[in-house]
Design a protein around this motif. Structure first.
Motif, PDB file in Angstrom:
ATOM      1  N   CYS B 264      57.811 -30.945 -20.189  1.00 26.77           N
ATOM      2  CA  CYS B 264      58.458 -30.296 -21.326  1.00 26.77           C
ATOM      3  C   CYS B 264      59.897 -30.756 -21.451  1.00 26.77           C
ATOM      4  O   CYS B 264      60.541 -31.115 -20.465  1.00 26.77           O
ATOM      5  CB  CYS B 264      58.397 -28.780 -21.167  1.00 26.77           C
ATOM      6  N   TRP B 265      60.386 -30.743 -22.645  1.00 26.25           N
ATOM      7  CA  TRP B 265      61.794 -31.043 -22.885  1.00 26.25           C
ATOM      8  C   TRP B 265      62.618 -29.786 -22.643  1.00 26.25           C
ATOM      9  O   TRP B 265      62.232 -28.697 -23.087  1.00 26.25           O
ATOM     10  CB  TRP B 265      61.998 -31.513 -24.323  1.00 26.25           C
ATOM     11  N   ILE B 266      63.715 -29.963 -21.941  1.00 25.74           N
ATOM     12  CA  ILE B 266      64.628 -28.845 -21.704  1.00 25.74           C
ATOM     13  C   ILE B 266      65.950 -29.220 -22.349  1.00 25.74           C
ATOM     14  O   ILE B 266      66.548 -30.239 -22.001  1.00 25.74           O
ATOM     15  CB  ILE B 266      64.841 -28.593 -20.186  1.00 25.74           C
ATOM     16  N   GLY B 267      66.396 -28.422 -23.290  1.00 24.71           N
ATOM     17  CA  GLY B 267      67.660 -28.719 -23.970  1.00 24.71           C
ATOM     18  C   GLY B 267      68.206 -27.462 -24.601  1.00 24.71           C
ATOM     19  O   GLY B 267      67.511 -26.447 -24.679  1.00 24.71           O
ATOM     20  N   ASP B 268      69.430 -27.540 -25.055  1.00 26.25           N
ATOM     21  CA  ASP B 268      70.069 -26.340 -25.598  1.00 26.25           C
ATOM     22  C   ASP B 268      70.266 -26.444 -27.106  1.00 26.25           C
ATOM     23  O   ASP B 268      71.152 -25.811 -27.674  1.00 26.25           O
ATOM     24  CB  ASP B 268      71.407 -26.072 -24.889  1.00 26.25           C
ATOM     25  N   TYR B 269      69.444 -27.255 -27.740  1.00 23.28           N
ATOM     26  CA  TYR B 269      69.544 -27.368 -29.203  1.00 23.28           C
ATOM     27  C   TYR B 269      68.161 -27.670 -29.767  1.00 23.28           C
ATOM     28  O   TYR B 269      67.236 -28.009 -29.020  1.00 23.28           O
ATOM     29  CB  TYR B 269      70.549 -28.451 -29.600  1.00 23.28           C
ATOM     30  N   GLU B 270      68.020 -27.494 -31.068  1.00 26.94           N
ATOM     31  CA  GLU B 270      66.789 -27.877 -31.743  1.00 26.94           C
ATOM     32  C   GLU B 270      66.856 -29.383 -31.989  1.00 26.94           C
ATOM     33  O   GLU B 270      67.778 -29.850 -32.673  1.00 26.94           O
ATOM     34  CB  GLU B 270      66.681 -27.116 -33.070  1.00 26.94           C
ATOM     35  N   ALA B 271      65.906 -30.120 -31.427  1.00 21.79           N
ATOM     36  CA  ALA B 271      65.989 -31.579 -31.447  1.00 21.79           C
ATOM     37  C   ALA B 271      64.964 -32.163 -32.415  1.00 21.79           C
ATOM     38  O   ALA B 271      63.870 -31.629 -32.569  1.00 21.79           O
ATOM     39  CB  ALA B 271      65.750 -32.131 -30.048  1.00 21.79           C
ATOM     40  N   TYR B 272      65.364 -33.253 -33.048  1.00 19.18           N
ATOM     41  CA  TYR B 272      64.497 -33.947 -34.013  1.00 19.18           C
ATOM     42  C   TYR B 272      64.208 -35.343 -33.490  1.00 19.18           C
ATOM     43  O   TYR B 272      65.013 -36.262 -33.640  1.00 19.18           O
ATOM     44  CB  TYR B 272      65.185 -33.990 -35.391  1.00 19.18           C
ATOM     45  N   PRO B 273      63.027 -35.511 -32.840  1.00 18.30           N
ATOM     46  CA  PRO B 273      62.699 -36.836 -32.301  1.00 18.30           C
ATOM     47  C   PRO B 273      62.487 -37.858 -33.424  1.00 18.30           C
ATOM     48  O   PRO B 273      62.005 -37.501 -34.513  1.00 18.30           O
ATOM     49  CB  PRO B 273      61.373 -36.604 -31.561  1.00 18.30           C
ATOM     50  N   HIS B 274      62.844 -39.098 -33.144  1.00 21.96           N
ATOM     51  CA  HIS B 274      62.542 -40.204 -34.047  1.00 21.96           C
ATOM     52  C   HIS B 274      62.494 -41.484 -33.210  1.00 21.96           C
ATOM     53  O   HIS B 274      62.765 -41.435 -32.016  1.00 21.96           O
ATOM     54  CB  HIS B 274      63.531 -40.284 -35.211  1.00 21.96           C
ATOM     55  N   PHE B 275      62.116 -42.588 -33.826  1.00 21.35           N
ATOM     56  CA  PHE B 275      61.769 -43.782 -33.038  1.00 21.35           C
ATOM     57  C   PHE B 275      60.792 -43.402 -31.923  1.00 21.35           C
ATOM     58  O   PHE B 275      60.885 -43.902 -30.796  1.00 21.35           O
ATOM     59  CB  PHE B 275      63.015 -44.473 -32.459  1.00 21.35           C
ATOM     60  N   ILE B 276      59.837 -42.529 -32.259  1.00 23.15           N
ATOM     61  CA  ILE B 276      58.873 -42.060 -31.257  1.00 23.15           C
ATOM     62  C   ILE B 276      57.876 -43.167 -30.951  1.00 23.15           C
ATOM     63  O   ILE B 276      57.202 -43.680 -31.847  1.00 23.15           O
ATOM     64  CB  ILE B 276      58.125 -40.815 -31.791  1.00 23.15           C
ATOM     65  N   ASN B 277      57.799 -43.533 -29.678  1.00 23.54           N
ATOM     66  CA  ASN B 277      56.829 -44.548 -29.235  1.00 23.54           C
ATOM     67  C   ASN B 277      57.019 -45.876 -29.963  1.00 23.54           C
ATOM     68  O   ASN B 277      56.039 -46.580 -30.239  1.00 23.54           O
ATOM     69  CB  ASN B 277      55.394 -44.032 -29.445  1.00 23.54           C
ATOM     70  N   GLU B 278      58.251 -46.233 -30.261  1.00 17.00           N
ATOM     71  CA  GLU B 278      58.549 -47.524 -30.892  1.00 17.00           C
ATOM     72  C   GLU B 278      58.188 -48.643 -29.903  1.00 17.00           C
ATOM     73  O   GLU B 278      58.676 -48.676 -28.777  1.00 17.00           O
ATOM     74  CB  GLU B 278      60.032 -47.570 -31.269  1.00 17.00           C
ATOM     75  N   ALA B 279      57.323 -49.559 -30.366  1.00 14.88           N
ATOM     76  CA  ALA B 279      56.803 -50.601 -29.466  1.00 14.88           C
ATOM     77  C   ALA B 279      57.925 -51.442 -28.860  1.00 14.88           C
ATOM     78  O   ALA B 279      57.886 -51.799 -27.688  1.00 14.88           O
ATOM     79  CB  ALA B 279      55.825 -51.502 -30.226  1.00 14.88           C
ATOM     80  N   ALA B 280      58.943 -51.742 -29.644  1.00 10.27           N
ATOM     81  CA  ALA B 280      59.982 -52.663 -29.170  1.00 10.27           C
ATOM     82  C   ALA B 280      60.837 -52.046 -28.069  1.00 10.27           C
ATOM     83  O   ALA B 280      61.501 -52.765 -27.329  1.00 10.27           O
ATOM     84  CB  ALA B 280      60.872 -53.081 -30.335  1.00 10.27           C
ATOM     85  N   TYR B 281      60.810 -50.711 -27.965  1.00  8.61           N
ATOM     86  CA  TYR B 281      61.668 -50.071 -26.964  1.00  8.61           C
ATOM     87  C   TYR B 281      60.965 -49.909 -25.625  1.00  8.61           C
ATOM     88  O   TYR B 281      61.537 -49.381 -24.673  1.00  8.61           O
ATOM     89  CB  TYR B 281      62.166 -48.711 -27.476  1.00  8.61           C
ATOM     90  N   TYR B 282      59.703 -50.373 -25.559  1.00 14.33           N
ATOM     91  CA  TYR B 282      58.971 -50.283 -24.291  1.00 14.33           C
ATOM     92  C   TYR B 282      59.611 -51.144 -23.202  1.00 14.33           C
ATOM     93  O   TYR B 282      59.525 -50.818 -22.030  1.00 14.33           O
ATOM     94  CB  TYR B 282      57.516 -50.714 -24.504  1.00 14.33           C
TER      95      TYR B 282
END
Lengths: 298, 298
Positions: B264-282
């Motif tokens: 699970c993600w633990i953080g102190d803000y509401e987060a908006y993921p993006h670049f999710i599972n971008e192939a080039a960042y592997y």
């Protein structure tokens, strides 16, 4: 395959035939750590990582497509000596040789960037395969069966043609070089059902299967539109994108040219596109495969 | 940018900064054949094909990521001489030099394998950019604005940081090395709106814009789960896959390990993921970027 008893005594599960199709590669790792997941009582199971160097380099292949190197002529031609041609000979030694293989059954794990879901590709439509399709579809309603039985298994050049019985598990959509959980889960589930089917076949305990089911029989391949010089001048039409296994009819648009014109498909049958806009087929300017819908009698 | 008049006199539209992101490359071809599409009365427009050799080889890059080579130090370091480092210097000569560029504005065209839709990435949030985001969103409601203004433009190492004003147009989902019509159309439309905005800015004819709009401000990057040896042991959770710009909260699962456990993600803000599972960042084991939602005042 032992033709006297028709029993499958040994199975090879192959991953990483293409180095940037990650689902099979990571499943092999999982199964190597937990071999009981792919072991059944009535046969032995081995895993083969087909193209480790392509995975290391994060490519489909280094020199040529490994999954096109398994024709008998090529396997027997010592002059074909690049990396994949050499890997083909080594894999043929390990699980073959083709025509007289020590392994009875191959499951070759592949990903596609096309929206094909969990697809079982059968290279022949004998009774064993027809029943396997019925079993997998009964267990996994979202599964699709594709028949690529236009030539004999021995004439095919796919890795899975080393053995008399073999299937390709093709799951997408997944970009090259990533792992999607939905795609991984589908591939794992389909592989488990196939192994269960072999076990039930061997022990004569297959459940009652439906008398028939729908499948898709490969018919032809469409190329992307090109100009006189072979340069690409268009792309897959937005209506077709992601619509794998949805029917098209003569007159439906299938390509959009870069100048905005639409190109329609002209044919005399209801066609079911698949492998639509598959990234790996761009090398050859291939746009999609077309199938006919058929009813398989079990 | 001419700071006296604040007028944009010259624009460079860049495609193919990454050789396997096809939309920009094919749009450049189209625009080179029909230059009127990207010409406006108040400024000149040139096109630049940033990494032609990577496109020829159907790769993101040959030696290193071109879109990380534009820090002032690296541009001025003659020892950095591989292909992309050399291309960076050549492009800097053509449209720069960074810090004193003859070009006023860069539009750099990119694709992502993530489900980000048409995204406008701004490297600073000055009045010119804030208005541009409002204009583009007004014309194209599906557009998303991302602020990567955590450092100054000059400190950025992106190609678009050569000029004082520059944007990245980032459109997906599109597998590497394919063309999707929906993605191509989005990129073309967003680029047209940006060019129109520059024209309206130059001629003092901007329409009334909304007083504020929603955008996403880059906050942090999450890595894929690794073991002690740096080997990947999990993947993006199926709930998160394709859910770019959908909020997650502390305690939401973001990764599934190969053994089935959820992280699970633990953080102190509401987060908006993006670049999710971008192939080039592997390559770097990156799983996704997280943003905060912000209100941009125009």
């Amino acid at each position: 395959m032992n033709t006297r008893t028709n029993t499958i005594n040994s199975v090879a599960v192959i991953g990483g035939t293409h180095g940037n199709e990650f689902s099979g590669i990571y499943l092999l790792r999982k199964w190597q750590q937990n071999p009981t997941l792919i072991i059944r009582d009535s046969f032995s199971t081995q895993t083969v990582f087909a193209n480790p160097k392509a995975f290391e380099e994060n490519k489909r292949y280094l020199d040529c497509d490994l999954n096109r190197q398994f024709s008998l002529d090529d396997l027997n031609n010592p002059e074909l000596a690049n990396y994949e041609q050499s890997r083909a000979k080594a894999i043929n030694l390990q699980v073959g040789p083709k025509g007289n293989a020590k392994t009875d059954f191959i499951i070759d794990l592949h990903n596609t960037t096309s929206n094909m879901g969990p697809t079982l590709i059968l290279l022949q439509s004998d009774a064993f395969n027809r029943k396997m399709g019925a079993y997998v579809k009964a267990k996994m309603p979202e599964a699709v069966v594709v028949l690529e039985d236009q030539s004999t298994v021995e004439e095919h050049y796919f890795l899975s043609s080393i053995t008399k019985q073999g299937v390709i598990v093709e799951v997408g959509p997944q970009s090259q070089s990533v792992l999607r959980q939905d795609v991984l889960d589908w591939m794992e589930e389909m592989t488990q059902h196939i192994l269960d089917y072999v076990e039930l076949h061997n022990t004569g305990s297959l459940p009652t299967l439906p008398a028939s089911y729908e499948a898709f029989k490969y018919e032809e391949t469409l190329k992307l539109p090109e100009d006189d010089k072979g340069e690409r001048i268009g792309m897959v039409h937005r209506n077709i994108q992601d619509a794998d296994f949805k029917p098209i009819r003569s007159g439906d648009p299938v390509f959009t040219l870069f100048d905005g014109k639409e190109i329609c498909w002209i044919g005399d049958y209801e066609a079911y596109p698949h492998f639509i806009n598959e990234a790996a087929y761009y090398d050859n300017n291939l746009a999609m495969s077309l199938a006919k819908k058929v009813i398989v009698e079990v």
